[in-house]
Scaffold this active site. Structure first.
Site, short mmCIF file in Angstrom:
data_model
loop_
_atom_site.label_atom_id
_atom_site.label_comp_id
_atom_site.label_asym_id
_atom_site.label_seq_id
_atom_site.Cartn_x
_atom_site.Cartn_y
_atom_site.Cartn_z
N ASN A 1 0.96 -1.16 0.13
CA ASN A 1 0.37 0.53 -0.12
C ASN A 1 0.74 1.25 0.36
OD1 ASN A 1 -1.73 2.27 0.79
ND2 ASN A 1 -2.31 1.41 2.77
N LYS B 1 0.36 4.08 -0.15
CA LYS B 1 -0.32 5.48 0.01
C LYS B 1 0.35 6.86 -0.80
CE LYS B 1 -0.06 3.57 4.86
NZ LYS B 1 -0.07 3.46 5.86
N HIS C 1 -9.40 1.57 4.29
CA HIS C 1 -8.54 1.88 4.79
C HIS C 1 -8.47 2.83 6.28
CE1 HIS C 1 -4.12 3.02 6.59
NE2 HIS C 1 -3.90 1.51 5.16
N GLU D 1 -6.80 4.80 7.08
CA GLU D 1 -6.21 6.18 7.62
C GLU D 1 -7.91 7.33 6.31
OE1 GLU D 1 -2.84 5.91 5.80
OE2 GLU D 1 -2.61 5.24 7.27
N GLU E 1 -6.09 -4.56 10.75
CA GLU E 1 -4.83 -3.41 10.54
C GLU E 1 -5.30 -2.83 11.83
OE1 GLU E 1 -2.58 -1.96 6.39
OE2 GLU E 1 -4.28 -0.52 6.37
N GLY F 1 1.95 2.10 10.70
CA GLY F 1 3.40 3.09 10.31
C GLY F 1 3.97 3.95 12.43
N SER G 1 3.23 -1.74 10.04
CA SER G 1 4.68 -2.65 10.70
C SER G 1 5.27 -3.77 10.20
CB SER G 1 4.47 -2.03 12.28
OG SER G 1 4.34 -0.44 12.16
#
Ligand code: PGA
Length: 251
Positions: A9, A11, A94, A96, A166, A172, A213
């Site tokens: 991904n 991003k 996602h 985010e 996730e 991250g 991660s």
């Protein structure tokens, strides 16, 4: 039964020039991978990435898709637009998107339906925040997200859908869920799918990735877990060598 799937991904990273450089390095490194390999790239990189990976074992993914066929949705991308560029997978929901762009379980479901209707394969992201984990409501949150995402989705579509678990606190941050924790939490998701559909479907057809991660150091331990069928890789997918080592976690 459930073929492992490792997806990058990217991003909001990589210009077209950077895409060319990264894929030039990545293609030979992953060519004999046993897992299914996907790169989910920004819209502006799709055409370039698509050209470069033609004839390789790398598959193309996008990072979002709108639910409407077309129309007045400034800044959005439709399933037809992605299909025309031979996109196969699309990340939906996602964290985010949920956190910064108002994505809800309902809009996730609308996007999933639109993607499937056009033959795109959704990678549906679910996961709890740190607050939710500490509050002891992980199961409640995941069941709500999974039931929401799969509302009115037919059993026949299950093999075209991937779920990515996730935990938001692991994305991250360098913090990974322990392999055991990830495995146990993914078991909750699989169990939810068994209740929504059937035991056998959840066992045989539903692929569930871990994301957060994941990197060359922890990939083999995570992938050794019974419930974990792959990974959704952010940071480590931006470096060809790191991503290839995750893809070849068992080598
Ligand atoms: P990360 O991102 O690997 O950088 O934690 C994963 C993701 O957000 O999909």
């Amino acid at each position: 039964m459930r073929r492992p799937i490792i997806a990058g991904n990217w991003k909001m990273n990589n210009t077209i020039a950077a895409t060319k450089a990264l894929l030039t390095d990545l293609i030979p490194l992953v060519k004999d991978a046993e897992a299914e390999v996907v790169v989910c790239v920004p819209y502006t990189d799709i055409a370039t990435a698509g050209e470069m990976i033609k004839g390789t074992n790398i598959k193309l993914g996008a990072e979002n898709v709108h639910w409407a066929e077309k129309g007045a949705f400034t800044g959005e991308i439709s399933a037809d637009m992605l299909k025309e560029l031979d996109v196969e997978y699309v990340i939906i929901g996602h964290s985010e998107r949920r956190q910064y762009f108002g994505e809800t379980d309902e809009t996730v479901n609308m996007r999933v339906k639109a993607a499937l209707a056009k033959g795109l394969k959704p990678i549906i992201c679910v996961g709890e925040t740190l607050e939710e984990r500490e509050g002891g409501i992980v199961e409640k949150v995941l069941v709500r997200q999974v039931e929401g995402a799969f509302k009115d989705i037919d059993k026949s579509e299950l093999e075209n859908i991937v779920i990515a678990y996730e935990p938001v606190w692991a994305i991250g941050t360098g913090k990974t869920a322990t392999a055991q924790d990830a495995n146990d939490t993914i078991a909750i998701i699989r169990n939810t799918m068994a209740k929504l559909y059937c035991e056998k479907c959840a066992e045989e057809k539903v692929r569930i990735q871990y994301g957060g991660s994941m990197n060359p150091k922890n990939a083999s331990e995570l992938m050794a877990m019974e419930q974990i069928d792959g990974g959704l890789i952010g940071g480590a997918s931006l470096k060809a060598v790191d991503f290839s080592q995750v893809v070849k976690y068992n080598k």
